[in-house]
Design a protein around this motif. Structure first.
Motif: not given
Ligand SMILES: NC(=O)c1ccc[n+]([C@@H]2O[C@H](COP(=O)([O-])OP(=O)(O)OC[C@H]3O[C@@H](n4cnc5c(N)ncnc54)[C@H](OP(=O)(O)O)[C@@H]3O)[C@@H](O)[C@H]2O)c1
Length: 301
Positions: A20, A39-41, A44, A81, A100
């Motif tokens: 996202m 970003n933490r990592t 990316r 965090d 979310s």
């Molecule tokens: N994908 C969809 O279709 C969609 C649609 C609507 C809403 N959303 C919402 O958008 C949000 C992001 O979704 P996504 O699809 O982008 O998820 P994702 O690809 O799994 O990415 C997760 C992100 O969160 C970071 N993260 C996780 N734990 C962390 C921590 N403890 N400290 C710092 N960073 C941390 C990760 O960093 P790292 O890279 O370092 O792991 C990564 O940047 C979620 O809340 C999701 O519910 C998603």
């Protein structure tokens, strides 16, 4: 306050570069916004840096780069965090969090941001990453409408900003309400497809009937139940002279049996049957289907 100049496009910071956040940062870059990312990592960020984004060395630097920071991470804990150690850099910033969470988490986060001199504008984005910035994309926002107005033009790059109220938790309530309809509606279609599938019928044979039903439900015609039943919900009156709930509870029981006979999972149909039957037990048997909302609103007695 910002370290960038970018024509008439305001600088923006994106924190969290999962599927996202990366799509959001790309969208801001394409729209001409000077975009800082963190970003933490860190790796990316590479494809975004190749497209012109600035990679901040720390969350504090990321906050310092723009008046507006958009956060997209797995949950709200990730925000604490990341930004907890950078609380001093929050002052004066508008923090949009599109991750979310629960409405309570949003309210707590709003108070946390305010405690550090920032305004939190929580949101719920209603499209998957490829839909960001495309026609039909929209984002629910709640909290400070003034903060939204200040950054409306920048945020509009992601999808139409849709303000739902001052209570910070509202954006997530709307988001979850929509997701619940999406997930439960489509899961019931999967069950229906599995049911006809037990007789060797492919899902595509069922599809025209189901799509017709979804279209009818949203129509203004005689089968436009969504609008009609919404009127009943808001009026708290559930007339059932043509299709009473008692009859529909029996029909639901038949679906449970048909599913069991066909060897399918019956968890969801049984839950619906039980919901309907509880409403009948509470005296709603001669009312319409909408009366089950009374059980949903008051599950325990
Ligand atoms: N994908 C969809 O279709 C969609 C649609 C609507 C809403 N959303 C919402 O958008 C949000 C992001 O979704 P996504 O699809 O982008 O998820 P994702 O690809 O799994 O990415 C997760 C992100 O969160 C970071 N993260 C996780 N734990 C962390 C921590 N403890 N400290 C710092 N960073 C941390 C990760 O960093 P790292 O890279 O370092 O792991 C990564 O940047 C979620 O809340 C999701 O519910 C998603």
């Amino acid at each position: 306050m910002s370290t960038h100049t970018g024509g008439d496009r305001a600088p923006v910071t994106v924190i969290g570069l999962g599927a996202m956040g990366s799509a959001m940062a790309e969208t801001f870059l394409r729209a001409g916004h000077p975009t800082t990312v963190w970003n933490r990592t860190a790796s990316r960020a590479d494809p975004l840096v190749a497209q012109g984004a600035a990679l901040a060395a720390s969350p504090a630097d990321a906050l310092a780069a723009s008046d507006l920071a958009v956060v997209s991470q797995v949950d709200y804990e990730a925000m604490y965090d990341s930004l907890g150690p950078a609380e001093g850099a929050l002052k004066g910033r508008v923090l949009v969090n599109l991750s979310s969470g629960t409405p309570q988490e949003l309210r707590r986060a709003s108070a946390w941001a305010a405690g550090h001199g920032a305004e939190l504008l929580p949101g719920g984005i209603m499209v998957p990453p490829p839909g960001i910035g495309r026609p039909g994309a929209y984002v629910f926002y709640s909290g400070s409408e003034a903060a939204l107005d200040r950054h409306r033009r920048t945020l509009a790059a992601l999808g139409t900003p849709t303000y739902v109220g001052a209570d910070a938790g509202l954006a997530m309530l709307y988001y979850q309400a929509m997701l619940y309809v999406f997930w439960s509606g489509l899961s019931s279609y999967f069950h229906a497809a599995a049911l006809v599938g037990t007789a060797g019928v492919p899902a595509k044979e069922l599809l025209p009937f189901v799509s017709g039903m979804f279209a009818d439900l949203s129509s203004d015609g005689p089968m436009g139940f969504l609008r009609q039943l919404t009127g009943e919900i808001d009026a708290g009156a559930y007339p059932g002279e043509f299709n009473n709930l008692r009859m529909q509870a029996v029909g639901m029981d038949h679906i449970v049996h048909a599913s069991r006979d066909a060897g399918l999972d019956t968890g969801v149909p049984e839950a619906l049957k039980e919901l309907f039957e509880r409403a009948v037990e509470r005296g709603h048997g001669s009312e319409g289907l909408t009366s089950v909302i009374e059980v949903i609103k008051e599950p325990k007695r």
